[in-house]
Design an enzyme around this catalytic site. Structure first.
Site, PDB file in Angstrom:
ATOM      1  N   ILE A 144       0.854  -1.190   0.000  1.00 33.71           N
ATOM      2  CA  ILE A 144       0.000   0.000   0.000  1.00 33.71           C
ATOM      3  C   ILE A 144       0.890   1.240   0.000  1.00 33.71           C
ATOM      4  O   ILE A 144       1.870   1.309   0.744  1.00 33.71           O
ATOM      5  CB  ILE A 144      -0.914   0.034   1.239  1.00 33.71           C
ATOM      6  CG1 ILE A 144      -1.872  -1.165   1.251  1.00 33.71           C
ATOM      7  CG2 ILE A 144      -1.720   1.340   1.293  1.00 33.71           C
ATOM      8  CD1 ILE A 144      -2.632  -1.320   2.549  1.00 33.71           C
ATOM      9  N   PHE A 157      -2.896   0.393  -4.001  1.00 31.17           N
ATOM     10  CA  PHE A 157      -2.403  -0.900  -3.544  1.00 31.17           C
ATOM     11  C   PHE A 157      -1.927  -1.726  -4.736  1.00 31.17           C
ATOM     12  O   PHE A 157      -2.241  -1.436  -5.897  1.00 31.17           O
ATOM     13  CB  PHE A 157      -3.499  -1.664  -2.792  1.00 31.17           C
ATOM     14  CG  PHE A 157      -4.710  -1.992  -3.641  1.00 31.17           C
ATOM     15  CD1 PHE A 157      -4.768  -3.136  -4.421  1.00 31.17           C
ATOM     16  CD2 PHE A 157      -5.810  -1.126  -3.662  1.00 31.17           C
ATOM     17  CE1 PHE A 157      -5.880  -3.436  -5.197  1.00 31.17           C
ATOM     18  CE2 PHE A 157      -6.935  -1.414  -4.430  1.00 31.17           C
ATOM     19  CZ  PHE A 157      -6.962  -2.573  -5.205  1.00 31.17           C
ATOM     20  N   CYS A 174      10.356  -1.422  -0.337  1.00 28.31           N
ATOM     21  CA  CYS A 174       9.733  -0.562   0.674  1.00 28.31           C
ATOM     22  C   CYS A 174      10.697  -0.198   1.798  1.00 28.31           C
ATOM     23  O   CYS A 174      10.271   0.196   2.886  1.00 28.31           O
ATOM     24  CB  CYS A 174       8.466  -1.217   1.246  1.00 28.31           C
ATOM     25  SG  CYS A 174       7.241  -1.612  -0.026  1.00 28.31           S
TER      26      CYS A 174
END
Length: 209
Positions: A144, A157, A174
């Site tokens: 997300i 997402f 991430c």
């Protein structure tokens, strides 16, 4: 799929920058009240995108160019075999971004469950995760990254269906160094194409509201 309150668009394989331009156009229209809440469900050609929290050490080690965007989060990869969703939704007042993130996580967890994959939240980390059971690492199966402006959401997402997971070996996904990445195909040991995941995601979109 179109209703009086929600439009779902499925344009197929779309260049990231073209989709971002369309997001911005839709965002203004939804914020102005001239367009109903709209969700784009699509795939991208292979691309790296860097959110506002991306650090130099997060970038691809091979020097691959990245697209810098205005969402939260750090660096990620999008590409074929990954279903990407861009909900352009007017959030209820007072705007609660954390609650919206939790609803998005729940939707992704429910989609995984429908395929027989147990996913869950991990404290302090957004997205949907398959927890380690053999002494290995937790594995992110859905991510997300979003932005909210004028009370309307943008970005969204991505769920790994049958993408090439080797793409995630070229950077720190991430910015998380102590976890892995997985897909529905990897967890189930069979191909799970985006076309199979798309209608399941559509059925669970109401969780976002």
């Amino acid at each position: 799929m179109t209703s009086s309150v929600l439009t779902v668009l499925r344009p197929g394989l779309v260049d990231y920058r073209d989709a971002w331009d369309e997001q911005k156009r839709l965002h203004e229209a939804v914020a102005d009240g001239t367009q109903p809440d709209t969700i784009l469900l699509l795939e991208h050609p292979s691309v790296f995108t860097a959110g506002k929290r991306t650090e130099p050490g997060d970038l691809p080690w091979d020097g691959t160019p990245v697209v810098r965007v205005d969402r939260g989060g750090k660096l990620t990869w999008h590409g074929p075999g990954q279903l990407v969703g861009y909900p352009i939704l007017k959030l209820p007042a007072p705007v609660d971004v954390v609650a919206y993130v939790r609803r998005t996580e729940q939707m992704l967890i429910d989609v995984c469950a429908e395929f027989g994959v147990t996913a869950e939240r991990v404290e302090g980390r957004s997205g949907a995760w398959v927890r380690a059971t053999d002494g290995g690492l937790d594995r992110k199966i859905a991510q997300i990254g979003l932005r909210v402006a004028r009370g309307v959401t943008q970005h969204g997402f991505a769920i790994n269906a049958d993408c090439d997971l080797a793409n995630f070996d070229r950077f720190v996904p991430c910015g998380i160094r102590d976890a892995g990445v997985t897909s529905l195909s990897a967890e189930l040991g069979r191909p799970v194409p985006v076309a199979e995941v798309m209608p399941v995601v559509e059925r669970h979109l109401t969780t976002l509201f």
